[in-house]
Scaffold this motif. Structure first.
Motif, PDB file in Angstrom:
ATOM      1  N   GLU A  41     -12.604  15.189   6.826  1.00  0.00           N
ATOM      2  CA  GLU A  41     -12.632  15.459   8.266  1.00  0.00           C
ATOM      3  C   GLU A  41     -13.740  16.450   8.664  1.00  0.00           C
ATOM      4  OE1 GLU A  41      -8.973  15.800  10.284  1.00  0.00           O
ATOM      5  OE2 GLU A  41      -7.843  14.779   8.718  1.00  0.00           O
ATOM      6  N   ALA A  62       2.576  12.335  -3.592  1.00  0.00           N
ATOM      7  CA  ALA A  62       1.508  12.411  -2.594  1.00  0.00           C
ATOM      8  C   ALA A  62       0.572  11.210  -2.668  1.00  0.00           C
ATOM      9  CB  ALA A  62       0.723  13.711  -2.762  1.00  0.00           C
ATOM     10  N   ASN A  92      -1.315  11.408   9.069  1.00  0.00           N
ATOM     11  CA  ASN A  92      -1.140  12.734   8.485  1.00  0.00           C
ATOM     12  C   ASN A  92      -0.166  12.632   7.308  1.00  0.00           C
ATOM     13  OD1 ASN A  92      -1.239  13.771  11.788  1.00  0.00           O
ATOM     14  ND2 ASN A  92      -2.734  14.418  10.300  1.00  0.00           N
ATOM     15  N   GLY A  93      -0.536  13.278   6.211  1.00  0.00           N
ATOM     16  CA  GLY A  93       0.347  13.259   5.047  1.00  0.00           C
ATOM     17  C   GLY A  93       0.256  11.991   4.224  1.00  0.00           C
ATOM     18  N   ALA A  94      -0.727  11.134   4.513  1.00  0.00           N
ATOM     19  CA  ALA A  94      -0.845   9.869   3.774  1.00  0.00           C
ATOM     20  C   ALA A  94      -1.353  10.078   2.353  1.00  0.00           C
ATOM     21  CB  ALA A  94      -1.769   8.918   4.526  1.00  0.00           C
ATOM     22  N   GLY A  95      -1.946  11.242   2.097  1.00  0.00           N
ATOM     23  CA  GLY A  95      -2.426  11.522   0.742  1.00  0.00           C
ATOM     24  C   GLY A  95      -3.938  11.509   0.594  1.00  0.00           C
ATOM     25  N   LYS A  96      -4.649  11.497   1.722  1.00  0.00           N
ATOM     26  CA  LYS A  96      -6.111  11.410   1.674  1.00  0.00           C
ATOM     27  C   LYS A  96      -6.724  12.651   1.025  1.00  0.00           C
ATOM     28  CE  LYS A  96      -6.333  11.246   6.170  1.00  0.00           C
ATOM     29  NZ  LYS A  96      -4.937  11.419   6.552  1.00  0.00           N
ATOM     30  N   SER A  97      -6.300  13.831   1.507  1.00  0.00           N
ATOM     31  CA  SER A  97      -6.878  15.059   0.955  1.00  0.00           C
ATOM     32  C   SER A  97      -6.539  15.211  -0.514  1.00  0.00           C
ATOM     33  CB  SER A  97      -6.365  16.278   1.723  1.00  0.00           C
ATOM     34  OG  SER A  97      -6.770  16.224   3.068  1.00  0.00           O
ATOM     35  N   THR A  98      -5.306  14.880  -0.867  1.00  0.00           N
ATOM     36  CA  THR A  98      -4.899  14.987  -2.270  1.00  0.00           C
ATOM     37  C   THR A  98      -5.776  14.095  -3.138  1.00  0.00           C
ATOM     38  OG1 THR A  98      -2.646  15.330  -1.471  1.00  0.00           O
ATOM     39  CG2 THR A  98      -2.913  14.846  -3.810  1.00  0.00           C
ATOM     40  N   PHE A 115       3.701  16.285  -6.496  1.00  0.00           N
ATOM     41  CA  PHE A 115       3.972  17.721  -6.490  1.00  0.00           C
ATOM     42  C   PHE A 115       5.490  17.848  -6.565  1.00  0.00           C
ATOM     43  CE2 PHE A 115       0.147  17.209  -3.858  1.00  0.00           C
ATOM     44  CZ  PHE A 115      -0.733  18.017  -4.540  1.00  0.00           C
ATOM     45  N   GLN A 135     -11.068  20.010   3.919  1.00  0.00           N
ATOM     46  CA  GLN A 135     -10.521  19.867   5.265  1.00  0.00           C
ATOM     47  C   GLN A 135     -10.423  21.214   5.987  1.00  0.00           C
ATOM     48  OE1 GLN A 135      -6.832  17.775   5.347  1.00  0.00           O
ATOM     49  NE2 GLN A 135      -6.789  17.660   7.565  1.00  0.00           N
ATOM     50  N   HIS A 150     -10.035  10.850  11.340  1.00  0.00           N
ATOM     51  CA  HIS A 150      -9.061  10.183  12.206  1.00  0.00           C
ATOM     52  C   HIS A 150      -9.763   9.516  13.373  1.00  0.00           C
ATOM     53  CE1 HIS A 150      -5.535  11.692  10.169  1.00  0.00           C
ATOM     54  NE2 HIS A 150      -6.046  12.896  10.162  1.00  0.00           N
TER      55      HIS A 150
HETATM   56  N1  LIG Z   1      -0.450  21.688  -2.996  1.00  0.00           N
HETATM   57  C1  LIG Z   1       0.581  20.916  -2.576  1.00  0.00           C
HETATM   58  N2  LIG Z   1       1.850  21.184  -2.962  1.00  0.00           N
HETATM   59  C2  LIG Z   1       2.879  20.419  -2.563  1.00  0.00           C
HETATM   60  N3  LIG Z   1       2.759  19.348  -1.763  1.00  0.00           N
HETATM   61  C3  LIG Z   1       1.529  19.017  -1.333  1.00  0.00           C
HETATM   62  C4  LIG Z   1       0.385  19.780  -1.713  1.00  0.00           C
HETATM   63  N4  LIG Z   1      -0.708  19.213  -1.139  1.00  0.00           N
HETATM   64  C5  LIG Z   1      -0.253  18.160  -0.437  1.00  0.00           C
HETATM   65  N5  LIG Z   1       1.082  18.032  -0.541  1.00  0.00           N
HETATM   66  C6  LIG Z   1       1.902  16.963   0.052  1.00  0.00           C
HETATM   67  O1  LIG Z   1       1.315  15.738  -0.272  1.00  0.00           O
HETATM   68  C7  LIG Z   1       1.358  14.835   0.822  1.00  0.00           C
HETATM   69  C8  LIG Z   1      -0.025  14.346   1.158  1.00  0.00           C
HETATM   70  O2  LIG Z   1      -0.787  15.410   1.683  1.00  0.00           O
HETATM   71  P1  LIG Z   1      -2.337  15.306   2.020  1.00  0.00           P
HETATM   72  O3  LIG Z   1      -2.814  16.660   2.387  1.00  0.00           O
HETATM   73  O4  LIG Z   1      -3.041  14.630   0.919  1.00  0.00           O
HETATM   74  O5  LIG Z   1      -2.334  14.373   3.311  1.00  0.00           O
HETATM   75  P2  LIG Z   1      -3.554  13.918   4.236  1.00  0.00           P
HETATM   76  O6  LIG Z   1      -3.597  12.443   4.196  1.00  0.00           O
HETATM   77  O7  LIG Z   1      -4.780  14.636   3.873  1.00  0.00           O
HETATM   78  O8  LIG Z   1      -3.045  14.374   5.676  1.00  0.00           O
HETATM   79  P3  LIG Z   1      -3.874  14.973   6.937  1.00  0.00           P
HETATM   80  O9  LIG Z   1      -4.432  13.830   7.687  1.00  0.00           O
HETATM   81  O10 LIG Z   1      -2.829  15.678   7.729  1.00  0.00           O
HETATM   82  O11 LIG Z   1      -4.888  15.888   6.409  1.00  0.00           O
HETATM   83  C9  LIG Z   1       2.026  15.584   1.957  1.00  0.00           C
HETATM   84  O12 LIG Z   1       3.394  15.199   1.975  1.00  0.00           O
HETATM   85  C10 LIG Z   1       1.907  17.028   1.570  1.00  0.00           C
HETATM   86  O13 LIG Z   1       3.001  17.773   2.053  1.00  0.00           O
END
Ligand SMILES: Nc1ncnc2c1ncn2[C@@H]1O[C@H](COP(=O)(O)OP(=O)(O)OP(=O)(O)O)[C@@H](O)[C@H]1O
Ligand SMILES: [Mg+2]
Lengths: 246, 332
Positions: A169, A18, A38-44, A13, A85, A201
């Motif tokens: 989650e 991500a 948190n922020g590891a990129g799982k949701s992305t 992004f 999530q 988690h």
């Molecule tokens: N739509 C978006 N625009 C910009 N940055 C994003 C966007 N979605 C996610 N990010 C960034 O991408 C990185 C990974 O985010 P992601 O949501 O995939 O983490 P996660 O592993 O699901 O974390 P969590 O356990 O907190 O849910 C983070 O740094 C987040 O700030």
């Protein structure tokens, strides 16, 4: 052949990387735990599989054919379902309306097709019963408990015969009894040959139902192991970075 | 006997009566009816067919635009440009017909103008991501200015060969002595209500107003729907403009000025929530009716017209306050 294969998938992004060059494959009837800080990129990562984001680089293959999706609807047509999530619920709509959001049932002909309220209430009620959740299809989501809201989001994945169910989650906000219900559901899905990706988690949940665990750290995949060959201690080390990679 | 899970799921939480009783729209309707009853008893002039004809006809212009506004508000947006768009469309109709074209061409030009303006608003809001308040505030200024340019800021009262047809369209009473604008209003309200309740498109408008992010994630085509919503709003203003032109028999460049506030008031009094996700077509009509009754009654009761703003403003506050109080009670 794998149900789904990811080859060097990346997503950025702007300047934020991500997800970086993640590759793995998913087999039919397999439960894969996806873990990471948190922020590891799982949701992305799962949002790319669900058609919410397009990968910046890399490719996805479903049963050998390249998978290119522009909209979430296309992922569902391929049999990919997701529980988001944040649950992605509209508070102002009923439980049934949320379950069917984006794929409302209609009756009638051609341009004169109207929403089929009765069928949607009925089907949503059946799914809630199957999930053993006391959720009434006609109630507004606004007035629901955390567990009921989760049930509504999970119910969406039961609308069609999915091949892959991604759960981001799903046990975050619910009671012990309902966690057990969700884990049971995951086992039932697996027994039907459906692949489940469980983001959580909660170490016990993952070690309870998953066959395999994938760990991500700062957008990269750092582990991909059989649960039987790993341990909570090792996974914790991988998540925090105490263990670099396996 | 123990209650099974299936029975719990099947149970209906609320009967339709309690749903009706808990709606703001219902209580505003009661207020309208009580006001009518009071005025009938307190004055001789209210319940005359002449006065009722006037009231019903006056309600329609605000009500028709409020239908479109309600759709926008349900989607979580706002359209401040409706008064100016009404003016622009009236002027396009008037100038086209004045130039010797028939009524069909005039109406097509006016409707086309409305749709273009609505699409312009919608694209800036949905695709460029500008706030609806700012975009439609800009259009409020632009549309009225264009109307002045189109007419050179003159009054148009000669509508060419189809002059009489246009006046009959807006000023006639083709069915049971009901003013034509009222008929158009009823038809449009039914269409809007049907769309909101029975179509997938309508359902998606509510979803976008409730949680736009969730709607996007679940695959609702949010952007095209938002564009369509602003086109509907502009269209409702355009239709009201055409009818009002026919009724007045003349168009000036300050027709519809300040109307946006009345229209928003009607929608809000009728139960639309500016946060988005809540509103009904019937509510728009009832809200418009309450405003018109207040205006009408002040005249009949001999109260200075300067008080009008206080009463209408008070009605807005009371209607919304009522809704808040009801919510407090439920949340206790
Ligand atoms: N739509 C978006 N625009 C910009 N940055 C994003 C966007 N979605 C996610 N990010 C960034 O991408 C990185 C990974 O985010 P992601 O949501 O995939 O983490 P996660 O592993 O699901 O974390 P969590 O356990 O907190 O849910 C983070 O740094 C987040 O700030
Ligand atoms: Mg996440």
């Amino acid at each position: 052949m794998s149900v789904l294969e990811l080859v060097n998938v990346s997503k950025h992004f702007g300047a934020i990387q991500a997800v970086s060059e993640v590759s793995f494959s998913l087999e039919a009837g397999e439960v894969v735990g996806l873990m990471g800080d948190n922020g590891a990129g799982k949701s992305t990562l799962v949002k790319m599989i669900a058609g919410n984001f397009r990968p910046s680089h890399g490719a996805m293959y479903m049963e050998g054919r390249e998978l290119i999706m522009h909209r979430p609807v296309e992922a569902r047509q391929h049999g990919i379902e997701i529980v988001h999530q944040d649950l992605a619920l509209c508070d102002n709509l009923t439980a049934a309306a949320n379950v069917f959001l984006g794929r409302e049932l209609r009756r009638g002909l051609g341009p004169f097709r109207i929403l089929d309220y009765a069928s949607m209430y009925k089907r949503a009620g059946q799914i809630f019963a199957e999930l053993k959740s006391e959720t009434r299809p006609r109630d507004l989501v606004k007035k629901m408990s955390g567990g009921q809201r989760q049930a509504v989001a999970i119910a969406r994945t039961r609308l069609s015969d999915a091949k892959i169910v991604l759960m981001d989650e799903p046990t975050a906000a619910i009671s012990v009894r309902q966690v057990a219900e969700v884990l049971n559901l995951i086992r039932r899905l697996r027994d039907q040959g459906i692949t489940v990706v469980l983001i959580s988690h909660r170490m016990p949940d993952v070690f309870d139902v998953a066959d395999r665990v994938i760990v991500m750290r700062r957008g990269r995949k750092v582990a991909d192991k059989k649960i039987a060959a790993s341990s909570p201690e090792e996974v914790t080390g991988l998540i925090t970075g105490a263990i670099e990679q396996v | 006997m123990a209650v099974t899970l299936e029975q719990t799921i099947e149970r209906k939480e609320r009967s339709w009566i309690s749903t009706v009783l808990s709606s703001q729209t219902f209580w505003v309707l009661i207020a309208v009816l009580l006001a009518c009853l009071f005025l009938t008893l307190a004055t001789d002039a209210f319940a005359t067919s002449r006065n009722l004809y006037n009231i019903t006809r006056n309600v329609t212009f605000v009500a028709i635009v409020a239908l479109g506004m309600t759709v926008v508000i349900i989607s979580g947006g706002i359209d401040l440009s409706v008064g100016s768009v009404l003016c622009l469309c009236s002027m396009v109709l008037a100038v086209t017909m004045h130039a010797g074209y028939g009524i069909e061409i005039g109406i097509a030009a006016a409707i086309g103008t409305a749709l273009i303006v609505g699409a312009f608003n919608g694209v800036l809001i949905a695709y460029v991501g500008m706030p609806p308040f700012v975009v439609t505030l800009g259009m409020l200024s632009i549309a009225r200015s264009l109307a002045m340019v189109a007419s050179n800021n003159t009054v148009v009262f000669q509508f060419g060969p189809d002059h009489d047809k246009l006046l009959a369209l807006g000023g006639g009473a083709w069915l049971f002595g009901i003013a034509n604008p009222v008929l158009y209003m009823i038809v449009l309200a039914l269409l809007t209500g049907f769309m909101l309740r029975w179509t997938r498109f309508g359902r998606h408008i509510f979803a976008i107003g409730g949680n736009e992010h969730a709607a996007t994630l679940t695959g609702v085509p949010v952007k095209p729907i938002k564009v369509a919503v602003y086109m509907i709003s502009a269209l409702s203003a355009g239709i009201a403009g055409i009818i009002q032109t026919g009724w007045l028999g003349a168009v000036t460049t300050n027709i519809g000025s300040g109307m946006e506030l009345q229209v928003i008031a009607a929608s809000v009094i009728g139960g639309a929530n500016l946060v988005g996700g809540v509103g009904t077509a019937i509510g728009a009509l009832i809200g418009a009716a309450l405003i018109e009754i207040i205006r009408n009654s002040l005249g009949l009761l001999g109260i200075n017209a300067f008080w009008q703003g206080c009463f209408i403003g008070g009605a807005i506050l009371v209607a919304v306050l009522f809704d808040r109080v009801r919510n407090f009670r439920q949340n206790d």
